[in-house]
Scaffold this motif. Structure first.
Motif, short mmCIF file in Angstrom:
data_model
loop_
_atom_site.label_atom_id
_atom_site.label_comp_id
_atom_site.label_asym_id
_atom_site.label_seq_id
_atom_site.Cartn_x
_atom_site.Cartn_y
_atom_site.Cartn_z
N TYR A 43 0.84 -1.21 0.00
CA TYR A 43 0.00 0.00 0.00
C TYR A 43 0.87 1.25 0.00
N GLU A 44 0.21 2.37 -0.28
CA GLU A 44 0.89 3.67 -0.30
C GLU A 44 1.11 4.18 1.12
N LYS A 62 -4.59 2.56 0.71
CA LYS A 62 -4.60 2.72 -0.75
C LYS A 62 -3.60 1.70 -1.31
N HIS B 43 -6.32 8.88 -9.68
CA HIS B 43 -5.57 8.25 -8.58
C HIS B 43 -5.94 8.89 -7.26
N GLU B 44 -5.88 10.22 -7.19
CA GLU B 44 -6.28 10.94 -6.00
C GLU B 44 -6.89 12.24 -6.46
#
Lengths: 411, 99
Positions: A43-44, A62, B43-44
């Motif tokens: 994950y990030e 994420k 993505h974000e």
């Protein structure tokens, strides 16, 4: 799992995961095994100090990659396991569950871990560090209610958590041993801007504050400073930097000094073993010195670059270092390395933000940092990054003049 | 819907256009043609109008995911989900977007 030697990657953070994917996408036909010591998919980490702490709803990590994608790429993912030892002569590693694995090439992407403090801490004190999703959830649980948080260390992690905690209603004090916050990374005037932003948001910042010990105090902690000041806390976050995870490499006899020592192509002192990410130090051509980075983008790109070199590309890794940090609604971005020996040139963007460019003695642009709204600084830093990579030497007067577009200097 | 004036952008530049709860990025190609695409990176939630335009690629200012703004195709990770594009025409002095 077959006994054929595989491409084995130790550490499933950004670097290791990027490497696994790049190996397969780069045409690798061997088995690829990615080993992670946490109990979940990769994950990030950047959101751990930000979104994960402040989101209203229960925050999911994420993920960097799904099970489906791993299956498509035929990447074997060993979850919740660590590597105990490397036998370099036999080209095998031994896992924490006792299994042995043969490797064709080994990539160490073991990351870094929070540095600890060598001060007395009373049993029962609520101490925390932040590195993993589990760490973030534990912090989130405490700062979600009215409480006092003391953060030891005014670096990026400390300040990001301070911003997140104060926005959730916690009372936050940052104690920093140095004369100012962010001593390592940004020029003093930018550190002042960032500190002022925190103070306006209600974070108390005490600099020159050496922590002597942490006492227990009726179910809470009392942080005692060397000058006698004390702070009561429901949570004490220790955010005093990170140390590279080099023990595995060291025990295997690889060269190590502030990180696993690599050459320009990211190979270690053993040509069958590469490394990438926070755990390694490598010579950077732009700076003529060996550097170790703790940064999201470097981990990703270095992982991919190591994979390419494992497959024979033999390319020196010379990506321009790049770093970002969110502080409230503003962003800090740094391209290159801000070193004290280089000359900073300021470009003032008014209320929108501020930029600094660093010129080396030969006139080359070697770093740029900006703090302000994303709109004001991101494009400028991005153009500066390109200039740094191309070794351009823009005139200081032009850099200082906000009326001159950065793009026009890109010649 | 008028998104902007026809001379609002230099080639290889972008701007943000908000309408009715949507946010778009209007980008101009090296040849001077206009294109419109959903504005937030998949993505974000970061607005692509704050990123740089290089050829037909627009790059997220925060995490460097990149999209072909003509087709909405995600081209560079961490972006991996394509973005929706919108029909654009230039009439007179204005750039119109069909939302």
């Amino acid at each position: 799992m077959s006994n054929e030697p595989a491409m084995v990657i130790v550490g499933a953070g950004e670097a290791g995961t990027a490497a696994a994917i790049a190996l397969r996408e780069g045409g690798c036909r061997s088995s690829i095994v990615l080993i992670g010591n946490e109990s979940m998919l990769p994950y990030e980490r950047p959101p751990l100090s930000k979104a994960i702490l402040i989101e209203e709803t229960y925050p999911e990590p994420k993920l960097l990659v799904t099970h489906k994608r791993l299956a498509e790429l035929e990447i074997g993912y060993l979850v919740g396991r660590s590597v105990e030892s490397i036998d370099r002569a036999a080209h095998t590693i031994r896992l924490s569950d006792g299994a042995q694995l043969a490797y064709e090439r080994l990539l160490l992407s073991t990351g870094s871990r929070p540095r600890t403090l060598s001060i007395p801490v009373a049993p029962g004190s609520r101490m925390a560090t932040l590195r993993t999703y589990a760490d973030a959830l534990a912090i989130r649980q405490i700062i979600g209610r009215k409480c006092e948080v003391v953060i030891i260390g005014g670096g990026f992690i400390g300040l990001e958590v301070a911003a997140s905690a104060v926005s959730r209603g916690a009372s936050v004090t940052v104690v920093e041993a140095g004369p100012r916050v962010l001593t390592r990374a940004v020029p003093p005037s930018m550190a002042e801007l960032i500190q002022a932003k925190h103070e306006r948001s209600g974070v108390r910042i005490e600099t020159g504050a050496m922590v002597e010990r942490v006492d227990a105090n009726e179910g809470r902690s009392r942080v005692v400073l060397a000058d006698g000041r004390t702070h009561l806390a429901d949570l004490v976050l220790v955010a005093v930097g990170a140390v590279p995870n080099v023990e595995l490499a060291q025990a295997a006899g690889l060269a190590v000094a502030n990180g696993i020592l690599l050459d320009e192509t990211l190979a270690s002192s053993d040509p069958h073993i590469f490394a990438a990410g926070d755990c390694c130090s490598f010579p950077h051509r732009l700076y003529g010195e060996r550097i170790r980075l703790e940064a999201w983008r470097n981990a990703q790109r270095q992982g991919a670059a190591a994979a390419a070199n494992i497959l024979g590309a033999n390319r020196p890794y010379e990506d321009v270092p790049w770093f970002w940090s969110d502080q409230y609604d503003e962003t800090l971005q740094i391209a290159g390395l801000c070193r004290e020996k280089d000359v900073p040139v300021a470009r003032n963007l008014g209320a929108e933000g501020q930029l600094f460019f660093y010129l080396a003695a030969d006139g080359r642009l070697v770093a740029a940092c900006g703090f302000g709204t994303l709109r004001a600084i991101a494009k400028e830093i991005r153009v500066a990054e390109t200039m740094i990579g191309r070794r351009l030497a823009p005139k200081a007067e032009a850099l200082a003049d906000p009326a001159i577009s950065m793009k026009s200097l890109l010649v | 819907m008028v998104a902007c004036a026809a001379d609002a952008l230099e080639p290889e530049a972008a701007l943000r256009f908000d309408h009715g709860g949507r946010t778009l990025v209007i980008a101009r190609s090296p040849e001077g043609d206009y294109f419109a695409m959903d504005g937030h990176c998949s993505h974000e939630k970061v607005h692509l109008a704050d990123g740089i335009v290089d050829g037909y690629i627009i790059e997220c200012p925060k995490h460097f995911g990149a999209f072909d703004y003509r087709t909405g195709e995600a081209r560079v990770p961490p972006a991996c989900i394509d973005l929706r594009t919108y029909e654009v025409k230039v009439e007179g002095d204005n750039v119109f977007v069909k939302i």
